[in-house]
Scaffold this motif. Sequence first.
Motif, mmCIF file in Angstrom:
data_model
loop_
_atom_site.group_PDB
_atom_site.id
_atom_site.type_symbol
_atom_site.label_atom_id
_atom_site.label_comp_id
_atom_site.label_asym_id
_atom_site.label_seq_id
_atom_site.Cartn_x
_atom_site.Cartn_y
_atom_site.Cartn_z
ATOM 1 N N PRO A 299 35.505 72.212 -64.438
ATOM 2 C CA PRO A 299 35.338 71.033 -64.181
ATOM 3 C C PRO A 299 35.148 70.199 -65.469
ATOM 4 O O PRO A 299 35.452 70.791 -66.463
ATOM 5 N N LEU A 300 35.684 68.657 -65.379
ATOM 6 C CA LEU A 300 36.269 68.232 -66.480
ATOM 7 C C LEU A 300 34.830 67.375 -66.374
ATOM 8 O O LEU A 300 34.621 66.952 -67.527
ATOM 9 N N ILE A 301 34.183 66.953 -66.094
ATOM 10 C CA ILE A 301 33.249 66.064 -65.805
ATOM 11 C C ILE A 301 32.334 66.527 -65.109
ATOM 12 O O ILE A 301 32.261 66.911 -63.796
ATOM 13 N N LYS A 302 30.835 66.343 -65.116
ATOM 14 C CA LYS A 302 30.086 66.197 -64.836
ATOM 15 C C LYS A 302 28.406 65.158 -64.799
ATOM 16 O O LYS A 302 28.299 64.927 -66.348
ATOM 17 N N HIS A 303 28.642 64.423 -63.735
ATOM 18 C CA HIS A 303 27.883 63.818 -63.588
ATOM 19 C C HIS A 303 26.777 63.551 -61.796
ATOM 20 O O HIS A 303 27.023 63.741 -60.845
ATOM 21 N N PRO A 304 25.195 63.706 -62.184
ATOM 22 C CA PRO A 304 24.481 63.129 -61.268
ATOM 23 C C PRO A 304 25.483 62.340 -59.837
ATOM 24 O O PRO A 304 25.630 61.754 -60.110
ATOM 25 N N HIS A 305 24.288 62.275 -59.051
ATOM 26 C CA HIS A 305 24.967 61.391 -57.408
ATOM 27 C C HIS A 305 23.701 60.820 -57.328
ATOM 28 O O HIS A 305 22.531 61.648 -57.829
ATOM 29 N N SER A 306 23.923 59.361 -57.011
ATOM 30 C CA SER A 306 22.135 58.351 -57.449
ATOM 31 C C SER A 306 22.579 58.025 -55.863
ATOM 32 O O SER A 306 23.420 57.804 -55.101
ATOM 33 N N ILE A 307 20.760 57.427 -55.954
ATOM 34 C CA ILE A 307 20.293 56.711 -54.473
ATOM 35 C C ILE A 307 20.897 55.539 -55.077
ATOM 36 O O ILE A 307 19.903 54.845 -55.607
ATOM 37 N N LEU A 308 21.814 54.532 -54.179
ATOM 38 C CA LEU A 308 21.666 53.125 -54.200
ATOM 39 C C LEU A 308 20.700 52.120 -53.014
ATOM 40 O O LEU A 308 20.842 52.739 -51.630
ATOM 41 N N VAL A 309 19.807 50.750 -53.044
ATOM 42 C CA VAL A 309 19.458 50.174 -52.894
ATOM 43 C C VAL A 309 19.170 49.243 -53.101
ATOM 44 O O VAL A 309 19.922 48.740 -53.599
ATOM 45 N N SER A 310 19.822 48.166 -51.790
ATOM 46 C CA SER A 310 18.879 46.209 -52.099
ATOM 47 C C SER A 310 17.587 46.515 -52.864
ATOM 48 O O SER A 310 16.930 47.010 -53.542
#
Length: 546
Positions: A123-134
């Motif tokens: 892997p070249l990139i490692k970032h988290p996953h996020s939860i988006l809301v209004s």
Amino acid sequence: MTGRFKITNYLTILITLFLLGCSASKRSLKLTKEEQLFLEETQLSVSVFPNSPPYAFIEDDRVVGIFIDFISLIEERVGYDIKRSYFSDWASVVEAGKKGTVDIISEIQSTAERRKHFLFTEPLIKHPHSILVSKVVEGNVGLNSLKDRPIVVVNGYAIHEYLKMYYPNLNLLPQRNEQECLKKLSSGEAYAYVARHAVATHMIQSLGFPYVRIAGEVPYDNELGFAVSKDKELLQGILNKAIKSISREEYKGVVDKWLYEKYIPFYMQVEFWIFIAFCVTVAFMVMWFFNTVLKQKVRTRTEELVAAKVKAEESDQLKSAFIANMSHEIRTPLNGIMGFADLLNDDSFSEEERQSFKNLIKSNSTQLMHLVNDIIDISKIESRQLNIYKTQFSVWNLMTELHNKFIWESKDGVDLVLETEEDFVMFSDELRIQQVLINFLSNAMKFTDKGSVRMGVEKYSENMLCFYVKDTGIGIPLEKQKDLFKPFYQVGDFLTRKHGGAGLGLAISYRLAQLLEGRLELESEKGAGSTFKLIVPLELSILAHE
């Protein structure tokens, strides 16, 4: 002279060849003959998904981004031009890789399902996953709190597979790409969007989604690299060699170019010094009357503190009375439950008597449950933690359901009449409106021994409806009406002592009416019955949860 000139030229040539060799070694790989032959005989293609900034996206009519730069570096290393194949949705990218219509898939994460079909590079990139809301949704948000909420996610992404596997109860709405996910979230069609953090941050800032915010993270990192079909192990090795040859400086240059904004130090910005000059000017203008304003504030604050002290003492007295009454109201059904439970263990009673004991236990349990629910509701309201949720519903259906429920609970000699004939469609919180009307109807049934209880709804104004419950019961004295809806006030008063109950229903209803952007009205006379009205808008404002 001639010999010295020849030596100088010779050294110059050697130095030039050395520098060229260093440059070439930096930009070329040592490939095996088999790898070289593979590249010579194959026209390679790589997938590009230009809908996921900053990894790959369109800017000034060009496709740019982190993985576009990485592909260019790999081409330099192997000395080979790779054909770009463009896709508008991610599911098509994965399908093209499976069918072999594209040789290299870029910007892909390894998963158990995908490993059945592909070989993956480092892997070249490692970032988290996020939860988006209004932004109207307050506080942090986790996956466990999103049950039954509509959640958008890009169809076919690794996070999509992860959520389906480990959170099967989530209501997922797969979309073609990130833009469509953000549009669904901004329009209110989705409650949350589970996204790759870097993509979400970039799109919120660059595309302009001011009403969206990041409210939490998912315990699953986004690790992106390249993938090839399982029969191209040789190509996997070439790509891994090229990736390992990318220097730390080159890698940092690519990442910094697309992921991080470059800021001019604040003290070098003209706006900073304009702001400083403005602040100094305002400070001098304000100082001359500051002392007078401060004295006035101290005087006003002192008066507010005295008033708050009196109010707090009154509130403490009311809450003390409330706690004393609650202890009685809780012990009464509990004693009934425990007493009749003991009687069930006595074999001397007939089956009919034992059945009546069970019914009494159920009745006392229901009474206790309603009391606990009221206590929870008033606590949430007082702490401002009770949310209002908008749904579209039929007023006629709501009223007929309530009428059918209470008609079985009406006393002999008391008629329950539904006066509603016209139907209305509301966009409000049906559950909370129903809760207020249940409190109205429960009180009307409790305090009416003969005559009728009439329930209905009518148009109050162009955008307002009036729900009402009218009874021929005992009525409420005028002097009691002004404090009837205050929290804790009813505890121990003439109604509660005679007819039982915690006296929380109307206090809860009053606060719910305010949360529903409406109000309560009361028309009553002692001995002549009462009419309770709930006046609310046909549609709540956009600030309510949907």
